[in-house]
Design a protein around this motif. Structure first.
Motif, mmCIF file in Angstrom:
data_model
loop_
_atom_site.group_PDB
_atom_site.id
_atom_site.type_symbol
_atom_site.label_atom_id
_atom_site.label_comp_id
_atom_site.label_asym_id
_atom_site.label_seq_id
_atom_site.Cartn_x
_atom_site.Cartn_y
_atom_site.Cartn_z
ATOM 1 N N LEU A 1 29.647 77.571 69.550
ATOM 2 C CA LEU A 1 29.859 78.295 68.304
ATOM 3 C C LEU A 1 28.577 78.395 67.483
ATOM 4 N N PRO A 2 28.508 79.390 66.585
ATOM 5 C CA PRO A 2 27.362 79.476 65.684
ATOM 6 C C PRO A 2 27.174 78.162 64.932
ATOM 7 N N THR A 3 25.922 77.754 64.798
ATOM 8 C CA THR A 3 25.611 76.462 64.204
ATOM 9 C C THR A 3 24.448 76.611 63.239
ATOM 10 N N LEU A 4 24.594 76.001 62.063
ATOM 11 C CA LEU A 4 23.529 75.943 61.069
ATOM 12 C C LEU A 4 22.923 74.549 61.070
ATOM 13 N N ALA A 5 21.601 74.490 61.028
ATOM 14 C CA ALA A 5 20.887 73.225 60.911
ATOM 15 C C ALA A 5 20.366 73.080 59.491
ATOM 16 N N VAL A 6 20.274 71.845 59.027
ATOM 17 C CA VAL A 6 19.738 71.580 57.688
ATOM 18 C C VAL A 6 19.011 70.248 57.726
ATOM 19 N N GLY A 7 18.027 70.104 56.831
ATOM 20 C CA GLY A 7 17.302 68.850 56.735
ATOM 21 C C GLY A 7 15.813 69.064 56.667
ATOM 22 N N SER A 8 15.271 69.176 55.453
ATOM 23 C CA SER A 8 13.830 69.330 55.217
ATOM 24 C C SER A 8 13.263 70.616 55.814
#
Length: 384
Positions: free
Chosen positions: A304-311
């Motif tokens: 599935l579509p995935t968003l990454a986050v973190g700095s």
């Protein structure tokens, strides 16, 4: 595990020839929602909604980031209408006539700016910091009655209490759709109610809601299914989760890719359209023996579509530095672009970057990287 389906295909939408070549600025789809680029505004609590009601200043705050080029706005956490849910004055509610009218104004402002917006729906569960969060009108609830520290605070949730919490979250999702939001994000990260069920340290239940990763995901899957039933098949449902907690940066839901797949499979089956994976540094490998990040593994095991986050967009820092008054310099987007080209994930969420530099997406898109601003912790104290 479920493979990619047409309902939530992460495949890129056709790109007009005039689009920049950077993978950050190609469209993609979450369910029926087409987003013009791969940049989202991450949810950040601002405490700028007196009495829980977002006003015109909140609407302008989000609209400014939409005008600055963020393809998706994810609001700060919004408190659902459940007796045990509470927060400091200024944290917005997602229930009640006044608060929902305020959110309607936010939606209108963001849409007028050409943006897309989803609220983050938040049930705080058993988490309570008495110096920060006032006592709720009803006793807090959690899967096993355990605080994040392991202390027994109250009795485990009953079946009736579980159903009540599920319905409160589903009601918020239905209200979001009615107000014209473009989807919802379910807050299942950082140690709050959904995460308290997912985490073995706070979920010691011996019934069908506890034990294996799949069993611990049952409550969250019921929430997803109820939200799906309340909104219909085309309304985007984003699920945000994390390993770390607000009280423990080393906490882990799962130790292997197999456990991750087992945890997420029932959520995908219940109707999640995309995952938003909260880490402190988006590029770090998650499991021994693999260079893949947690977001990359999430995309791999769910399809599935995935968003990454973190700095994202900042040099060698993470969000807790902001509360220590530390600045952070802009960073190259090359690492993000390389990960997108590898299809590690489908998009990134930006937090601190967009507080100090609302036009960051447009500057990067237009090649004006020399104009990027460092993160200034003073931006935490204002809503501009």
């Amino acid at each position: 595990m479920r493979t990619t389906t047409s309902r939530t295909s992460p495949a890129a939408v056709d790109v007009p020839p005039s689009r920049p070549r950077s993978p950050l600025f190609t469209p993609y789809r979450i369910n029926e929602l087409v987003l013009e680029n791969r940049i989202a505004m991450a949810p950040m609590t601002r405490e700028a909604s007196p009495g829980g009601v977002p006003g015109p200043d909140v609407a302008e705050y989000y609209a400014r980031r939409a005008r600055g080029g963020a393809g998706l706005i994810i609001t700060e956490g919004t408190l659902v209408g459940h007796p045990s849910v509470t927060g400091p004055d200024g944290v917005p509610h997602f229930h009640g006539t006044e608060a929902l009218a305020g959110w309607s104004g936010v939606v209108d402002a963001v849409h007028a700016a050409g943006g897309r917006i989803v609220p983050q729906i938040w049930h705080t569960g058993i988490y309570r910091d008495e110096a920060y969060v006032p006592a709720p009108p009803a006793e807090q609830v959690g899967p096993s009655g355990l605080a994040l520290t392991g202390e027994q605070v109250t009795a485990p949730m009953t079946g009736a209490e579980i159903e009540e919490a599920v319905q409160a979250i589903a009601t918020a999702a239905a209200d979001a759709q009615r107000l014209g939001f473009d989807g919802v994000e379910l807050h299942a990260a950082h140690g709050f109610l959904l995460d308290q069920f997912l985490w073995s340290a706070t979920n010691r239940r011996a019934d069908g809601y506890g034990g294996s990763p799949r069993a611990r995901a049952r409550f969250a899957a019921e929430v997803v299914a109820a939200c799906r039933a309340a909104t219909g098949p085309g309304f985007p449902l984003i699920f945000r989760f994390s390993q770390w907690k607000v009280t423990d940066y080393t906490a882990r839901l799962v130790e292997t890719p197999g456990e991750l797949a087992e945890l997420l499979e029932p959520l995908t089956e219940a109707g999640v359209d995309a995952y938003h994976v909260s880490t402190r540094r988006f590029w770090l490998p998650e499991f021994e023996g693999s260079a893949l990040s947690l977001a990359a593994w999430t995309r791999k095991v769910t399809g599935l579509p995935t968003l990454a986050v973190g700095s994202v967009g900042l040099a060698a820092s993470d969000f807790q530095d902001a509360f220590a008054g530390k600045t952070a310099a802009p960073a190259s987007v090359a690492r993000v672009e390389e990960a997108l080209e590898r299809e590690d994930f489908d998009g990134v969420a930006l937090g601190r970057v967009l507080l100090s530099d609302p036009e960051w997406p447009a500057k990067v898109r237009d090649g004006r990287t020399h104009e990027l601003r460092p993160f200034d912790p003073r931006s935490l104290a204002s809503l501009v």
